[in-house]
Design a protein around this motif. Structure first.
Motif, PDB file in Angstrom:
ATOM      1  N   TRP A   1       1.002  -1.200   0.106  1.00 27.75           N
ATOM      2  CA  TRP A   1      -0.068   0.206   0.042  1.00 27.75           C
ATOM      3  C   TRP A   1       0.795   1.395   0.069  1.00 27.75           C
ATOM      4  N   THR A   2       2.017   1.117   0.630  1.00 25.98           N
ATOM      5  CA  THR A   2       2.891   2.474   0.795  1.00 25.98           C
ATOM      6  C   THR A   2       3.607   2.708  -0.546  1.00 25.98           C
ATOM      7  N   LEU A   3       4.022   1.575  -1.241  1.00 27.86           N
ATOM      8  CA  LEU A   3       4.629   1.689  -2.518  1.00 27.86           C
ATOM      9  C   LEU A   3       3.543   2.130  -3.627  1.00 27.86           C
ATOM     10  N   THR A   4       2.420   1.603  -3.465  1.00 24.34           N
ATOM     11  CA  THR A   4       1.474   2.092  -4.422  1.00 24.34           C
ATOM     12  C   THR A   4       0.905   3.433  -4.286  1.00 24.34           C
ATOM     13  N   GLU A   5       0.726   3.827  -3.091  1.00 27.70           N
ATOM     14  CA  GLU A   5       0.546   5.505  -2.887  1.00 27.70           C
ATOM     15  C   GLU A   5       1.589   6.318  -3.127  1.00 27.70           C
ATOM     16  N   ILE A   6       3.035   5.850  -2.985  1.00 29.92           N
ATOM     17  CA  ILE A   6       3.990   6.721  -3.536  1.00 29.92           C
ATOM     18  C   ILE A   6       3.947   6.856  -5.038  1.00 29.92           C
ATOM     19  N   ALA A   7       3.857   5.495  -5.726  1.00 25.13           N
ATOM     20  CA  ALA A   7       3.873   5.593  -7.112  1.00 25.13           C
ATOM     21  C   ALA A   7       2.575   6.514  -7.767  1.00 25.13           C
ATOM     22  N   LEU A   8       1.445   6.412  -7.195  1.00 20.92           N
ATOM     23  CA  LEU A   8       0.203   7.014  -7.634  1.00 20.92           C
ATOM     24  C   LEU A   8       0.543   8.535  -7.315  1.00 20.92           C
ATOM     25  N   ALA A   9       0.920   8.820  -6.052  1.00 21.59           N
ATOM     26  CA  ALA A   9       1.157  10.251  -6.068  1.00 21.59           C
ATOM     27  C   ALA A   9       2.130  10.930  -6.751  1.00 21.59           C
ATOM     28  N   GLY A  10       3.288  10.106  -6.999  1.00 21.16           N
ATOM     29  CA  GLY A  10       4.357  10.688  -7.851  1.00 21.16           C
ATOM     30  C   GLY A  10       3.994  10.822  -9.417  1.00 21.16           C
ATOM     31  N   GLY A  11       3.166   9.622  -9.906  1.00 19.49           N
ATOM     32  CA  GLY A  11       2.756  10.112 -11.330  1.00 19.49           C
ATOM     33  C   GLY A  11       1.628  11.073 -11.317  1.00 19.49           C
ATOM     34  N   LEU A  12       0.891  11.491 -10.460  1.00 21.97           N
ATOM     35  CA  LEU A  12       0.133  12.267 -10.531  1.00 21.97           C
ATOM     36  C   LEU A  12       0.724  13.769 -10.131  1.00 21.97           C
ATOM     37  N   TYR A  13       1.576  13.665  -9.474  1.00 23.27           N
ATOM     38  CA  TYR A  13       2.240  15.057  -9.336  1.00 23.27           C
ATOM     39  C   TYR A  13       3.051  15.518 -10.791  1.00 23.27           C
ATOM     40  N   GLY A  14       3.727  14.270 -11.411  1.00 25.69           N
ATOM     41  CA  GLY A  14       4.261  14.641 -12.495  1.00 25.69           C
ATOM     42  C   GLY A  14       3.152  15.271 -13.538  1.00 25.69           C
ATOM     43  N   LEU A  15       2.111  14.673 -13.591  1.00 27.73           N
ATOM     44  CA  LEU A  15       1.137  15.166 -14.408  1.00 27.73           C
ATOM     45  C   LEU A  15       0.546  16.661 -13.994  1.00 27.73           C
ATOM     46  N   TYR A  16       0.512  16.656 -12.787  1.00 24.97           N
ATOM     47  CA  TYR A  16      -0.069  18.197 -12.067  1.00 24.97           C
ATOM     48  C   TYR A  16       1.204  19.262 -12.726  1.00 24.97           C
ATOM     49  N   LEU A  17       2.260  18.915 -12.592  1.00 29.07           N
ATOM     50  CA  LEU A  17       3.242  20.015 -13.138  1.00 29.07           C
ATOM     51  C   LEU A  17       3.367  20.116 -14.636  1.00 29.07           C
ATOM     52  N   TRP A  18       3.270  18.982 -15.338  1.00 28.34           N
ATOM     53  CA  TRP A  18       3.180  19.137 -16.699  1.00 28.34           C
ATOM     54  C   TRP A  18       2.082  19.776 -17.338  1.00 28.34           C
ATOM     55  N   HIS A  19       0.826  19.627 -16.506  1.00 31.04           N
ATOM     56  CA  HIS A  19      -0.637  20.464 -16.854  1.00 31.04           C
ATOM     57  C   HIS A  19      -0.739  21.154 -15.859  1.00 31.04           C
ATOM     58  N   LYS A  20      -0.194  22.350 -15.724  1.00 28.56           N
ATOM     59  CA  LYS A  20      -0.567  23.295 -14.421  1.00 28.56           C
ATOM     60  C   LYS A  20      -1.907  23.699 -14.680  1.00 28.56           C
ATOM     61  N   PRO A  21      -2.532  24.092 -13.757  1.00 26.86           N
ATOM     62  CA  PRO A  21      -3.693  24.532 -13.869  1.00 26.86           C
ATOM     63  C   PRO A  21      -3.927  25.940 -14.200  1.00 26.86           C
ATOM     64  N   ARG A  22      -4.962  26.209 -15.117  1.00 24.85           N
ATOM     65  CA  ARG A  22      -5.008  27.576 -15.683  1.00 24.85           C
ATOM     66  C   ARG A  22      -5.066  28.720 -14.560  1.00 24.85           C
ATOM     67  N   ARG A  23      -5.199  29.915 -14.980  1.00 28.43           N
ATOM     68  CA  ARG A  23      -5.227  30.888 -13.837  1.00 28.43           C
ATOM     69  C   ARG A  23      -7.000  30.915 -13.658  1.00 28.43           C
ATOM     70  N   PRO A  24      -7.214  31.120 -12.652  1.00 28.34           N
ATOM     71  CA  PRO A  24      -8.795  30.944 -12.365  1.00 28.34           C
ATOM     72  C   PRO A  24      -9.520  31.937 -13.071  1.00 28.34           C
ATOM     73  N   SER A  25      -8.968  33.129 -13.570  1.00 26.84           N
ATOM     74  CA  SER A  25      -9.714  34.002 -14.219  1.00 26.84           C
ATOM     75  C   SER A  25     -10.080  33.441 -15.461  1.00 26.84           C
ATOM     76  N   GLU A  26      -9.293  32.361 -16.100  1.00 29.71           N
ATOM     77  CA  GLU A  26      -9.196  31.683 -17.428  1.00 29.71           C
ATOM     78  C   GLU A  26     -10.324  30.830 -17.352  1.00 29.71           C
TER      79      GLU A  26
END
Length: 360
Positions: A311-336
């Motif tokens: 469970w720990t390794l799965t959570e680390i892998a999932l969080a790492g992958g999602l964080y990579g996607l978060y950095l790759w597709h940074k959210p737009r400014r709220p005004s947009e």
């Protein structure tokens, strides 16, 4: 006749563009400080895992492990985490926030790392900081994250009580304790209690205007709680796969119910003891207690250790992958992003939160 508590809308617009430079720098420093705290806590957890593996090295040498089942255990647990995130997403939709699923999943998966810090409060803080909704105060997002967590644990306690009553009716203390936890957490979710809690939390951000009724939240609990139930079943399937990896033969349907009840109760109890990071200690104690009678003490200990590792390794892998996607597709400014407001020309208007919400 008592009236249902309501919460006045928060005058907190999540618009970084309006923030002064020093506030942006302060937020950035805080963000990296929290990241450092999480990494240190996670590193401490991993070190303890390694120490536990070394302590059971002799037992592991005598127990062949089938790695294929460990992959199944990781996959089922990972899908279960996605289901938990799906409930939070549906809750946000019912509140009229109309968020896309991907940013909610990213916030949920990355925020899970906060549970390795004692107190578990960082889970809510991280998830709240990652969800940006124009013209909506972060206090509402944070309260929805808290509500989702209580729903998750309430469903887990109730499901554990049912499963353990069926397969371990002789162990009254265990299944009755699970039922008490589930019922108690369900009571906390009622608008009479959670509404007052939310009103207290939102007090510093209060303004006159729209009001938020927590009746819609409680409706979501009963109408969408099955999503969390599916996630708990998948967590039990993960433990079931761990038992199969240890060479346990002739597992029956009652063994699957035992695995579901054990996984749900162990995690719920670990959540209740908030001072323990990720419920370490309490979770393993319950797993060993419930599994040692049918499978033996040695296998029960190994199952608890392997499950925690998977469970720990799965959570680390999932969080790492999602964080990579978060950095790759940074959210737009709220005004947009216009999806959360019906009147873009009124940036300070907080959209109303429907009492019941539409399940779209």
């Amino acid at each position: 006749m008592p009236t249902e508590p309501v919460i006045e809308s928060a005058d907190v617009a999540s618009e970084p563009a309006r923030s002064s430079p020093w506030r942006r720098w302060l937020f950035r420093i805080l963000k990296y400080a929290l990241l450092a705290v999480v990494l240190v806590a996670l590193g401490s957890h991993v070190r303890k895992l390694i120490a536990d593996w070394r302590a059971h090295e002799s037992v592991l040498r005598d127990t062949p492990i089938r790695p294929g089942w460990l992959i199944v255990a990781a996959l089922t647990y990972g899908v279960g985490q996605v289901c938990f995130a799906a409930f939070w997403w549906r809750l946000l939709v019912r509140l009229g926030l109309h968020r896309r699923f991907s940013p909610v999943l990213q916030a949920y998966g990355i925020g899970t790392m906060g549970k390795y810090v004692p107190g578990k409060a960082l889970v809510v803080l991280i998830r709240t900081g990652m969800i940006t909704i124009p013209n909506v105060g972060r206090v509402w997002v944070g309260l929805s994250a808290v509500y989702e967590t209580f729903v998750m644990m309430s469903v887990g306690g109730l499901l554990a009580a049912v499963c353990l009553f069926i397969v371990r009716s002789d162990d009254v203390l265990v299944w009755a304790g699970a039922a008490a936890a589930g019922i108690g957490l369900s009571a906390v979710l009622h608008p009479v209690f959670f509404g007052r809690f939310a009103r207290l939390i939102a007090l510093p951000f209060r303004r006159e205007g729209n009001e938020l009724s927590t009746a819609g939240w409680y409706t979501a609990y009963w109408k969408l709680g099955w999503i969390s139930a599916i996630a708990w079943v998948l967590s039990g399937a993960s433990l079931f796969a761990v038992l199969l990896s240890l060479g346990v033969e002739r597992l029956l349907g009652v063994d699957f119910l035992l695995a579901v009840g054990t996984a749900a109760l162990a995690t719920t109890a670990g959540f209740i003891v908030v001072v323990l990071p990720a419920g370490v200690g309490v979770r393993e104690l319950i797993i060993i207690h419930l599994l040692e009678q049918p499978f033996g003490h040695g296998r029960a200990v190994l199952a608890s250790l392997i499950l925690r590792t998977v469970w720990t390794l799965t959570e680390i892998a999932l969080a790492g992958g999602l964080y990579g996607l978060y950095l790759w597709h940074k959210p737009r400014r709220p005004s947009e992003n216009r999806e959360a407001t019906s009147d873009p020309a009124s940036p300070r208007e907080v959209p109303p939160f429907p009492a019941g919400g539409s399940d779209r």
